[in-house]
Design an enzyme around this catalytic site. Structure first.
Site, PDB file in Angstrom:
ATOM      1  N   TYR A 285       0.859  -1.183   0.000  1.00 32.57           N
ATOM      2  CA  TYR A 285       0.000   0.000   0.000  1.00 32.57           C
ATOM      3  C   TYR A 285       0.890   1.226   0.000  1.00 32.57           C
ATOM      4  O   TYR A 285       1.802   1.326   0.822  1.00 32.57           O
ATOM      5  CB  TYR A 285      -0.883  -0.016   1.260  1.00 32.57           C
ATOM      6  CG  TYR A 285      -1.767   1.206   1.414  1.00 32.57           C
ATOM      7  CD1 TYR A 285      -2.899   1.366   0.628  1.00 32.57           C
ATOM      8  CD2 TYR A 285      -1.478   2.185   2.359  1.00 32.57           C
ATOM      9  CE1 TYR A 285      -3.720   2.481   0.776  1.00 32.57           C
ATOM     10  CE2 TYR A 285      -2.300   3.291   2.511  1.00 32.57           C
ATOM     11  CZ  TYR A 285      -3.419   3.436   1.717  1.00 32.57           C
ATOM     12  OH  TYR A 285      -4.230   4.536   1.870  1.00 32.57           O
TER      13      TYR A 285
ATOM     14  N   ASP B  71       9.495   2.672  -0.534  1.00 31.30           N
ATOM     15  CA  ASP B  71       8.477   3.340   0.276  1.00 31.30           C
ATOM     16  C   ASP B  71       8.767   2.983   1.736  1.00 31.30           C
ATOM     17  O   ASP B  71       8.376   1.926   2.227  1.00 31.30           O
ATOM     18  CB  ASP B  71       7.086   2.874  -0.151  1.00 31.30           C
ATOM     19  CG  ASP B  71       5.987   3.506   0.691  1.00 31.30           C
ATOM     20  OD1 ASP B  71       6.321   4.158   1.705  1.00 31.30           O
ATOM     21  OD2 ASP B  71       4.808   3.354   0.347  1.00 31.30           O
TER      22      ASP B  71
ATOM     23  N   LYS C 180       5.056   9.213   8.794  1.00 30.62           N
ATOM     24  CA  LYS C 180       4.870   8.631  10.128  1.00 30.62           C
ATOM     25  C   LYS C 180       5.895   9.156  11.153  1.00 30.62           C
ATOM     26  O   LYS C 180       5.720  10.230  11.688  1.00 30.62           O
ATOM     27  CB  LYS C 180       4.873   7.104  10.039  1.00 30.62           C
ATOM     28  CG  LYS C 180       3.686   6.568   9.191  1.00 30.62           C
ATOM     29  CD  LYS C 180       3.518   5.094   9.327  1.00 30.62           C
ATOM     30  CE  LYS C 180       2.478   4.511   8.384  1.00 30.62           C
ATOM     31  NZ  LYS C 180       1.089   4.670   8.792  1.00 30.62           N
TER      32      LYS C 180
HETATM   33  N1  HOZ Z   1      -3.143   2.918   6.184  1.00 27.48           N
HETATM   34  C1  HOZ Z   1      -2.864   2.951   7.553  1.00 27.48           C
HETATM   35  C2  HOZ Z   1      -2.232   1.741   8.072  1.00 27.48           C
HETATM   36  N2  HOZ Z   1      -1.450   0.982   7.184  1.00 27.48           N
HETATM   37  C3  HOZ Z   1      -4.090   3.229   8.370  1.00 27.48           C
HETATM   38  C4  HOZ Z   1      -4.064   4.602   8.842  1.00 27.48           C
HETATM   39  C5  HOZ Z   1      -5.185   5.039   9.752  1.00 27.48           C
HETATM   40  O1  HOZ Z   1      -6.237   4.443   9.830  1.00 27.48           O
HETATM   41  O2  HOZ Z   1      -4.969   6.039  10.355  1.00 27.48           O
END
Ligand code: HOZ
Length: 427
Positions: free
Chosen positions: A142, A237, A265
């Site tokens: 992702y 990434d 992050k």
């Molecule tokens: N895509 C995020 C975890 N891989 C989730 C982020 C969220 O819900 O804040």
């Protein structure tokens, strides 16, 4: 005081699904999301005042534990000086310098406000610099929610069994080649067929959005070699792995040097900061130097940058990653031992401060193997742990995160809960 259920009902009236990011809605595990009121160290407290040991860690950023006093102080001081200027600041230069100094392959970097922006911009840059259209990504990885990347994607899309998003016209993803993670032969075949048209490979060097899947030995180096041979750009990434698996991300641990890296992050310390950077000759294609456009009103926001700088300084202290890695490994081993004692088919692994939990006897290393894990058992385990005050990600397809404040007492409390939870599953 409102209950979690009351807040969720209320939220569903004004926000689609009641949440601002899909996995949080608990839909794959059922039940009511916990509405968090405050957090400190390894704990979060919900609206009803219940305390949980937190292994979500804001999905990665909370590496120092929640609300670290020095990070909070840095944010407060920056806020007093003004929330945002739309003009350059010294602090954003300091953050850029720190990122370049720590990330082995980064010669220049641009700050943005999220991981999605970082990956989207890195891909545009790769296409602009090479003059090529096609990109290679991997199933279950992702890279945020920009159109061309929402093909067989992980995280929320995988959690809800809808890995390619509606609303993305086929023409927008016609140039996205999606291959199996850890399958170097498939990448070789793609380059044999389309080599002259492939702008880049984008890869999570440890996949953390289809649960946690480690790269097989030689996979990342193989990607490096193919990109070098065919003049394509290799993008790591490291939004999740950057400063999480080690002080220099996965590129530091493996010695494999990407051309571009995306970060987010941890570099925002809990505030919205993303970044993309890499070879200076590539970064020279970005506006205002070059013709690849990218911009952002709140990019380099002073308050967010202050949180990121304070966090990066604290985690730069000697021994930080040894301790974090040791605790996270202890968590994975401890959970495995409790599952084994209860006779539950379960495995776990960790790297640095991130971990994966799998309801399968073997640790999976492919998308298919992750998909074959027992989702129903995960759901029961998730709730059994939540009932006992331990908050894991509400999805079998997300990695978990440990902070520097998850000490032996916190781990022991987790093991005590797990012992009961696995026993309940075995009944
Ligand atoms: N895509 C995020 C975890 N891989 C989730 C982020 C969220 O819900 O804040």
């Amino acid at each position: 005081m409102s209950t979690n259920a009351e807040l969720f009902d209320r939220a569903c009236r004004s926000i689609p699904g009641g949440v601002n990011s899909p996995v949080r809605a608990f839909r794959s595990v059922g039940g009511t999301p916990r509405f968090i009121k405050r957090a400190q160290g390894p704990y979060v407290w919900d609206a009803e005042g219940t305390r949980y040991i937190d292994y979500i860690g804001s999905w990665g950023p909370a590496i120092l534990g929640h609300a670290h006093p020095e990070v909070v102080r840095a944010v407060q001081e920056a806020a007093v000086g003004g929330l945002s200027f739309g003009a350059p600041t010294e602090a954003e230069v300091e953050l850029a310098e720190l990122l370049i100094q720590r990330m082995p392959s980064m010669e220049q970097v641009r700050l943005v406000s999220s991981g999605t922006e970082a990956t989207m911009s890195a891909i545009r840059l790769a296409r602009g610099a090479t003059g090529r259209a096609k990109i290679v990504k991997f199933e279950g990885c992702y890279h945020g929610h920009s159109d061309s990347l929402l093909v067989k994607a992980g995280s929320g899309l995988l959690t809800f069994g809808n890995p390619s998003s509606a609303g993305v016209p086929p023409e927008f993803v016609a140039h996205t080649l999606t291959l199996e993670y850890n399958n170097l032969q498939a990448v070789q075949a793609a380059f044999d067929q389309h080599g002259a048209h492939i702008a880049c490979i984008i890869v999570e060097p440890v996949a953390g959005n289809m649960n946690l899947v480690m790269p097989r030995p030689g996979f990342l180096q193989g990607l490096r070699d193919l990109c070098s041979r065919h003049g394509a750009v290799l993008i790591f990434d490291e939004v999740m792995t950057g400063f999480r698996v080690g002080p220099q991300g996965m590129q530091g641990l493996t010695g494999v040097r990407p051309d571009l890296t995306t970060l987010a992050k941890i570099i925002g310390g809990g505030m919205p900061v993303g970044a993309f950077g890499g070879r200076a000759d590539l970064m020279a294609h970005i506006a205002p130097l070059g013709g690849v456009y990218q911009a952002g009103t709140l990019s380099g926001n002073p308050v967010a940058v202050a949180a990121g700088l304070a966090t990066l300084r604290l985690i730069g202290q000697p021994g930080f990653y040894d301790a974090l890695g040791e605790r996270t490994a202890r968590l994975a081993e401890g959970l495995q031992a409790r599952a084994r004692a209860a006779g539950v088919a379960f495995s776990a692994q960790s790297i640095g401060g991130m971990f994966g939990l799998y309801f399968s006897a073997q640790v999976p290393d492919t998308f298919d193997a992750v998909s074959a894990c027992d989702a129903a058992l995960f759901k029961r385990f998730f709730h059994a742990m939540l009932d006992r005050g331990v908050h894991f990600a509400p999805s079998a397809f997300e990695a978990g995160f440990v902070s520097a404040t998850h000490d032996q007492a916190v781990l022991q409390a987790t093991f005590d809960a797990a012992e009961q939870a696995f026993a309940e599953l075995a009944r």
